[in-house]
Design an enzyme around this catalytic site. Structure first.
Site, PDB file in Angstrom:
ATOM      1  N   GLU A 286       0.758  -1.222   0.127  1.00 58.47           N
ATOM      2  CA  GLU A 286      -0.051   0.019   0.023  1.00 58.47           C
ATOM      3  C   GLU A 286       0.926   1.405   0.045  1.00 58.47           C
ATOM      4  O   GLU A 286       1.852   1.296   0.850  1.00 58.47           O
ATOM      5  CB  GLU A 286      -0.953  -0.087   1.111  1.00 58.47           C
ATOM      6  CG  GLU A 286      -1.569   1.144   1.488  1.00 58.47           C
ATOM      7  CD  GLU A 286      -2.608   1.214   2.582  1.00 58.47           C
ATOM      8  OE1 GLU A 286      -3.466   1.937   2.543  1.00 58.47           O
ATOM      9  OE2 GLU A 286      -2.226   0.471   3.609  1.00 58.47           O
ATOM     10  N   LYS A 351      -9.450   1.998  -3.569  1.00 52.57           N
ATOM     11  CA  LYS A 351     -10.078   1.605  -2.396  1.00 52.57           C
ATOM     12  C   LYS A 351     -11.592   2.273  -2.222  1.00 52.57           C
ATOM     13  O   LYS A 351     -11.439   3.392  -2.212  1.00 52.57           O
ATOM     14  CB  LYS A 351      -9.225   2.057  -1.306  1.00 52.57           C
ATOM     15  CG  LYS A 351      -9.649   1.636   0.340  1.00 52.57           C
ATOM     16  CD  LYS A 351      -8.442   1.784   1.432  1.00 52.57           C
ATOM     17  CE  LYS A 351      -8.838   1.313   2.450  1.00 52.57           C
ATOM     18  NZ  LYS A 351      -8.208   1.578   3.595  1.00 52.57           N
ATOM     19  N   CYS A 405      -5.558  -2.524   2.468  1.00 52.95           N
ATOM     20  CA  CYS A 405      -5.384  -2.358   4.005  1.00 52.95           C
ATOM     21  C   CYS A 405      -6.756  -2.997   4.711  1.00 52.95           C
ATOM     22  O   CYS A 405      -6.853  -4.318   4.379  1.00 52.95           O
ATOM     23  CB  CYS A 405      -5.602  -0.859   4.540  1.00 52.95           C
ATOM     24  SG  CYS A 405      -5.098  -0.672   6.158  1.00 52.95           S
TER      25      CYS A 405
END
Length: 533
Positions: A286, A351, A405
């Site tokens: 990430e 995301k 995440c």
């Protein structure tokens, strides 16, 4: 055991509060990295006995009637979440001058809010409570419902759901392919609580012991049967390399370090692997590069030079979007970019499920006035969420279901638009939390997503746990917290869609209905016996 149960039932005051808190805190030992799930066979019976004693005085107020049970469950939950989430406060030490004042709130307020769900679980259970095995079903029902609620209420945070404690190793993980973690939550609470019934005479003790043996044997037996037929990766399967740069979080966005960080990523990508073969797919974690890759053509050219023909890089990176029409400011996304050896960014996934206060600021206009901002975002205004989740199509028929995440802790995030996925990829940066239980808990929860969906999980962490898990949760290769390097293995095979992947929450709600019925029957039998006498 009966004497111990009676003492706990009759406890009052600070001793009762301290025991409830301590029992909840001890239950966290069942989670990663210790996986000492046997402790839960003590913690949950204590909770059962404390709810036995949570009797309200007659009142017309439903709040007053529910309060003793709620307080008991809340104290248990507060202990559970304080002990299980204290490491969240470590993120505030990265930029201590600006955020350290929030530390007391992070380590107490978050657990206090999450504990409300366990308070509600105790209330739901108490409504159907009885003096026999029915109350074990009632508690499992209460926790099953509220752990499901915890996954989406106020954007959701189902971290350390109880069911994970019952799945420490692959042989015990396989029922998740049928029930999902939501169903496993209810089954785990039922099993962990059964010893409480062993303090109620020989007959009930024998029945509770028999039920526990059957549950554990069925769990392990199913896992053994399923693993016995497991297939190894095919010889010609793509070779995957996961890069773990282990960059200190305090240096990650330091402009003076950006070239050094990028050069390290390139070196770990080009480094010869143990097999001698060049990897087909390379994965960076990430926000791996400390700049906007889409705005850095020289960096993209360097990546193209590092990749051999046919190689693909999946890089976690911040991405610049369009200008926001409302305020004229640019938007930023926390993304996974797919690059080929020609230096073309041929696909990207943003995301969707952002971290409140970490990646965006709820009620931003109001909270910005008091000096707050998103802690982990590339820009002060925070990231923007993707409108939809989409799969990434790679050469060779590899279809990636991406997650960034903590999206990997949400079972219902394991779906995307596009072709059916053949592999799950999770990029993360757990360096925020240091060498604490947090990164290991995060990895374990991502691992269960693989089992639930019958898809391998490729997990790339800046620091934490970078690993390759097959569709049965078996670990092919991994780096724990601390080392800088890379791991590689052949891409494990995807399985046929699991029962859970096909049916979703159908089995979970069937289980919840069965537990509610068992609890209701226990309650009915008790009331009937009371009125007869």
């Amino acid at each position: 055991m009966e004497r111990l149960a009676n003492r706990i039932v009759l406890m009052t005051g600070w001793k009762r509060a301290l025991l409830a808190f301590g029992a909840g805190a001890a239950a966290v030992l069942g989670q990663a990295p210790l996986h000492a799930f046997v402790v839960c066979f003590l913690s949950f019976p204590i909770l059962v006995w404390m709810i036995d004693g949570a009797i309200a005085r007659p009142s017309r107020s439903w709040i007053a009637m529910a309060w003793p049970a709620f307080a008991t469950g809340w104290l248990f939950g507060f202990g559970y979440f304080v002990a299980g989430l204290w490491w969240v406060g470590n993120a505030l030490f990265v930029d201590a001058e600006e955020f350290i004042w929030l530390w007391p709130f992070a380590v107490t307020l978050i657990p206090a809010l999450l504990a409300v769900f366990y308070g509600l679980a105790a209330v739901l259970a108490r409504i159907l409570w009885s003096d026999g095995l029915g109350r074990i079903a009632a508690l499992a029902f209460g926790f099953g419902v509220t752990e499901w609620l915890r996954s989406f209420v106020l954007t959701g945070f189902p971290w350390n759901a109880v069911g994970y404690a019952a799945m420490p190793v692959p042989i015990l993980m396989q029922p998740a392919a049928v029930f999902g973690v939501f169903g496993m939550n209810a089954l785990a609470v039922f099993a962990f609580s059964l010893p409480a019934a062993m303090a109620q005479g020989a007959r009930r003790a024998a029945l509770a012991a028999a039920m526990l043996v059957v549950l554990v044997a069925a769990d392990a037996g199913y896992g053994y049967w399923w693993l016995a037929d497991a297939k190894e990766p095919e010889a010609g399967a793509p070779l995957v390399r996961i890069v773990q740069p282990a960059i200190d979080q305090s240096e990650k966005w330091d402009r003076a370090k950006r070239n050094e960080i990028f050069d390290m990523l390139i070196a770990l990508t080009e480094k010869p692997g143990p097999s001698g073969d060049a990897p087909d797919i390379v994965i960076w974690p990430e926000t791996s590069v400390p700049f906007l890759l889409t705005e850095a053509p020289q960096a993209v050219a360097a990546i193209a030079a590092a990749l051999a023909p046919g190689q693909v890089l999946l890089a976690g990176a911040a991405r610049l979007g369009e200008v926001d029409r409302a305020d004229g400011m640019p938007t930023y996304y926390n993304s996974i970019l797919a690059l080929d050896s020609d230096g073309v960014i041929f696909d990207a996934a943003d995301k969707k499920h952002l971290v409140p206060f970490g990646e965006y600021l709820p009620l931003r206009p109001l909270l910005e006035r008091i000096g707050l901002k998103a802690i982990a975002a590339a820009a002060d205004r925070g990231y923007s969420p993707a409108e939809r989740r989409r799969a990434l199509s790679l050469p060779g028929g590899v279809v990636v279901l991406p997650s960034v995440c903590y999206e990997a802790i949400f079972p219902y995030e394991a779906e995307a638009e596009g072709e059916p996925a053949t592999v799950m990829v999770n990029v993360t940066n757990d360096a925020w939390y240091g060498d604490t239980p947090g990164p290991y808990q995060h990895a374990h929860q991502a691992r269960i997503r693989a089992v639930e969906n019958g898809l391998p999980m490729l997990r790339a962490a800046n620091n934490g746990v970078s690993a390759i898990y097959d569709a049965l949760g078996r670990q092919s290769a991994a780096l724990g917290y601390g080392p800088q390097g890379a791991v590689e293995a052949r891409l494990p095979q995807a399985l046929a869609p699991t029962w859970y992947a096909r049916q979703g929450l159908f089995t979970f709600w069937g289980l919840i209905a069965a537990l509610a019925l068992a609890a209701f029957i226990g309650r009915y039998v008790e009331l009937r016996h009371t009125f007869r006498h």
